[in-house]
Design an enzyme around this catalytic site. Structure first.
Site, mmCIF file in Angstrom:
data_model
loop_
_atom_site.group_PDB
_atom_site.id
_atom_site.type_symbol
_atom_site.label_atom_id
_atom_site.label_comp_id
_atom_site.label_asym_id
_atom_site.label_seq_id
_atom_site.Cartn_x
_atom_site.Cartn_y
_atom_site.Cartn_z
ATOM 1 N N ALA A 177 -2.580 -1.393 3.751
ATOM 2 C CA ALA A 177 -1.883 -2.639 3.405
ATOM 3 C C ALA A 177 -2.912 -3.580 2.806
ATOM 4 C CB ALA A 177 -1.250 -3.268 4.645
ATOM 5 N N CYS A 178 -2.468 -4.541 2.017
ATOM 6 C CA CYS A 178 -3.411 -5.429 1.340
ATOM 7 C C CYS A 178 -4.291 -6.155 2.358
ATOM 8 C CB CYS A 178 -2.681 -6.415 0.441
ATOM 9 S SG CYS A 178 -1.946 -7.821 1.279
ATOM 10 N N LEU A 179 -5.482 -6.515 1.938
ATOM 11 C CA LEU A 179 -6.473 -7.089 2.844
ATOM 12 C C LEU A 179 -6.038 -8.418 3.446
ATOM 13 C CD1 LEU A 179 -9.666 -6.216 0.778
ATOM 14 C CD2 LEU A 179 -8.961 -5.184 2.950
#
Length: 277
Positions: A177-179
């Site tokens: 998942a995005c940071l």
């Protein structure tokens, strides 16, 4: 009521894709989007376009891997850039952060789709994604993006199984998942935090951990690894501690519960339960 077999679901996916005739795919190189890209290419041939979007919160290692994979699969590829930091609602990092992120991304893809003549945009969301708190689903619906894996009733594990049968290298790839999802709601997102998270997770992956998350709690780094790898993290505690302190964290902690998806959403559930009492 007849229960659909895995083969039934895969056939249904093929029918859905053929009905669409021409599609643009939001491609991240993950398990789900790789599978849907492969199946779309099988069904529609050169009427498929994979779009990979670079952004401040999408690690370069993931971007480069996605570009290479699309080329390896032999599909048409379009590379683009989106700036999440330009969106004040995203940077504020309230619980609806993902809605603002996805709205910007899908609006950007709509422009590309219109310019290049693709009538449908599809993503890699699966049935399991409906069970977690995901405000991005609202953005998807508003922007008219379709989730064909959900429409076919496919779960994450089923997608991994079918991906393995197709020989896709992503069949056992860890979830990503995005940071920004590593930063607690209400804490502003900035480049320094994202860089700390990116470099920290890269370091852990280089040590050989299969699945990692570094959660950013100001001066505290909370590290999540798979439960079976907790002992390994302890073995490397000196190197891990030294690395994370060099990144600017004062305290380095290991979450004994281990990795679990959406752990930053647990606080939302706790608040909801508290209000219900």
């Amino acid at each position: 009521m007849t229960t659909m077999t895995l083969q039934d679901k895969d056939r249904r996916l093929g029918e859905i894709l053929r009905e669409m005739e021409q599609v643009l795919i939001a491609f991240s190189g993950g398990v789900d989007s790789t599978f849907v890209l492969k199946r779309a290419h099988q069904e529609l041939g050169d009427k498929v376009l994979a779009v990979v979007a670079a952004s401040e919160t999408f690690p370069s290692r993931e971007y480069d891997a996605a570009v290479k994979l699309a080329k390896d699969l032999g599909v048409s590829l379009h590379e683009t850039i989106v700036s999440e930091f330009a969106n004040a609602n995203f940077v504020a990092n309230n619980p609806d952060r993902c809605y603002h992120c996805k709205t910007g991304l899908y609006a950007h893809l709509q422009v590309i789709a219109k310019d290049l003549g693709y009538p449908f945009i599809i993503d890699g969301s699966n049935v399991d994604d409906l069970g977690d708190y995901r405000p991005g689903l609202k953005a998807k619906e508003e922007q008219g993006v379709r989730s064909v894996l959900q429409e076919a009733g496919l779960t994450k594990q089923e997608i991994r199984t079918l991906s393995k049968e197709l020989g896709l290298p992503t069949w056992d790839k860890p979830s990503f998942a995005c940071l920004s999802s590593r930063i607690p709601y209400g804490t502003r997102i900035d480049k320094q935090k994202i860089d700390q998270l990116d470099e920290g997770e890269n370091f852990l992956l280089q040590l050989g951990f299969y699945q990692v998350r570094v959660r950013h709690h100001d001066k505290i780094a909370r590290i999540e690894v798979m439960p079976q790898e907790l002992a390994k993290a302890v073995e490397h505690h000196e190197a891990i501690s030294a690395k994370f302190q060099s990144l600017g964290f004062q305290y380095v902690t290991l979450d004994l519960t281990g990795y679990r998806t959406g752990s930053m959403n647990e606080v939302l559930q706790a608040v909801k339960e508290s209000k219900a009492r």
